[in-house]
Write a protein that holds these residues in place. Sequence first.
Motif, mmCIF file in Angstrom:
data_model
loop_
_atom_site.group_PDB
_atom_site.id
_atom_site.type_symbol
_atom_site.label_atom_id
_atom_site.label_comp_id
_atom_site.label_asym_id
_atom_site.label_seq_id
_atom_site.Cartn_x
_atom_site.Cartn_y
_atom_site.Cartn_z
ATOM 1 N N UNK A 1 -3.256 -5.162 5.925
ATOM 2 C CA UNK A 1 -1.962 -4.601 6.287
ATOM 3 C C UNK A 1 -0.805 -5.351 5.642
ATOM 4 N N UNK A 2 -0.921 -6.664 5.558
ATOM 5 C CA UNK A 2 0.138 -7.455 4.929
ATOM 6 C C UNK A 2 0.248 -7.146 3.443
ATOM 7 N N UNK A 3 -0.896 -6.899 2.803
ATOM 8 C CA UNK A 3 -0.868 -6.539 1.378
ATOM 9 C C UNK A 3 -0.110 -5.229 1.189
ATOM 10 N N UNK A 4 -0.425 -4.220 2.000
ATOM 11 C CA UNK A 4 0.281 -2.933 1.913
ATOM 12 C C UNK A 4 1.786 -3.135 2.125
ATOM 13 N N UNK A 5 2.143 -3.996 3.064
ATOM 14 C CA UNK A 5 3.553 -4.194 3.392
ATOM 15 C C UNK A 5 4.274 -4.973 2.296
ATOM 16 N N UNK A 6 3.608 -5.964 1.721
ATOM 17 C CA UNK A 6 4.232 -6.761 0.671
ATOM 18 C C UNK A 6 4.454 -5.945 -0.595
ATOM 19 N N UNK A 7 3.476 -5.106 -0.957
ATOM 20 C CA UNK A 7 3.588 -4.329 -2.188
ATOM 21 C C UNK A 7 4.737 -3.335 -2.144
ATOM 22 N N UNK A 8 5.013 -2.774 -0.973
ATOM 23 C CA UNK A 8 6.134 -1.841 -0.787
ATOM 24 C C UNK A 8 6.147 -0.742 -1.843
ATOM 25 N N UNK A 9 4.961 -0.113 -2.073
ATOM 26 C CA UNK A 9 4.902 0.989 -3.018
ATOM 27 C C UNK A 9 5.758 2.160 -2.557
ATOM 28 N N UNK A 10 5.817 2.366 -1.247
ATOM 29 C CA UNK A 10 6.614 3.453 -0.670
ATOM 30 C C UNK A 10 6.842 3.136 0.801
ATOM 31 N N UNK A 11 7.839 3.777 1.429
ATOM 32 C CA UNK A 11 8.028 3.562 2.872
ATOM 33 C C UNK A 11 6.789 3.923 3.680
ATOM 34 N N UNK A 12 6.026 4.920 3.202
ATOM 35 C CA UNK A 12 4.817 5.326 3.912
ATOM 36 C C UNK A 12 3.765 4.225 3.894
ATOM 37 N N UNK A 13 3.615 3.563 2.742
ATOM 38 C CA UNK A 13 2.635 2.481 2.656
ATOM 39 C C UNK A 13 3.041 1.304 3.532
ATOM 40 N N UNK A 14 4.339 1.034 3.614
ATOM 41 C CA UNK A 14 4.814 -0.025 4.501
ATOM 42 C C UNK A 14 4.519 0.334 5.950
ATOM 43 N N UNK A 15 4.745 1.601 6.304
ATOM 44 C CA UNK A 15 4.448 2.081 7.655
ATOM 45 C C UNK A 15 2.973 1.874 7.989
ATOM 46 N N UNK A 16 2.099 2.210 7.050
ATOM 47 C CA UNK A 16 0.663 2.041 7.256
ATOM 48 C C UNK A 16 0.300 0.567 7.392
#
Length: 409
Positions: free
Chosen positions: A289-304
Amino acid sequence: MSAKRNGSDSSIDNDVGMQAVATSALICCCAGALYGWSALIAPLQATFAVTTAQTGFVFSLAIVCFTIAVIMTPRLPIRAPQKLMLAGFGLAGSAFLVAAAQANTFAVFLLCFSCGFGAASGGIYITTLGIAGRTRWHTIATPVMVASFGLGGALFGPVWRQLDRADWGMTALYPLAALLCVAALIALTSNNRTGPIKRAVTPSDGPSNAPMMRLIWALFALGSFAGLMVLGLGAKMMSVAGAGAGLASFSLAGVALGNTAGRLSVAWFGTWLRADHIMQGAMMLTLVGLVFTILQDSPTSVCFGLFLVATGYGVIAAGVPVLTRDVFGADEFQHRFALIFTAWGTAGFLAPWVGGALYDLSQSFTLPLVFAGVSSVLFCLVSRRITKVKHPRQTLDQHDQNVGPKMQM
């Protein structure tokens, strides 16, 4: 011949029963309404004309009183049955809520809601965990109790918002006070076997108290850090990621859902996995989850990503009490966990503060999230040092083997 106690089975013969667990879960849910208090900010400001900073102090003071109550409750010089303790805390909490609703100054509200209800909630929380720890299937009852507390905020927060729209003002506290009072009376009049906690002596073949306490304390602090940062700064993270109002609201709902689901999942996984192994898996989920949040590819990925981190945190929040009960047994559980709980308070204070300070320094959440990732990796390293603990199902099997010969004598 007594059953061997490697952290558990001296009280299996004195199972408190499911009625006590169900009643305790209801009272615990009412106490957990403390988490949904932010829904009262608007009516509080309308009633007392206080600033946002002052409203923030309401929750901070409540958490301090909550933590103090968790620590001090097992040390009270009272040898009363747990159902009487629980009913007492419930009735006291109900009275403080009524007094807070009728407060004519902000100082009185602070005294009644933050100090009074906050302390009563802490007493309820640690007492209900003690009751759950005295069931045969404590690996199910304990995480359910922890989830019940978290569910309280998710339920009463929206209710308070609706009552505020209906111009209830601070009298919106009355329904919670009434429900808590009824639940406390049910606990008081119920016929269950919630006797007083006895101070047990750690067996010579059990885990060494001080080193194990330090390990579990470190696990709770390190494992909670990322999740508490997300709970405290999740809305800001979504805003920085460019999320719209709809996705931001959906994200916060997802964080609450993930937190609750993670807590409940321990009840299922705990029937066939050790608590420390469950939490190790949860930390892997947190790191993803931290990887998804750090990458910030899109607001949706941050949400996930935030959803995954919150789910991992929920597992830790329920897994640590189960691990403590497995290691120290039912008689020692309430006393030991009260001390271990200070790890949560420490992480709860540091995580949002450190996260906010690092964001102000870099104007990005990358550094705070990397810091959270480091704490998660340290959790995995520390968890490998946990002494091998007999699984609860093995304890029950050992208990059955010991009971059999005794019944034949």
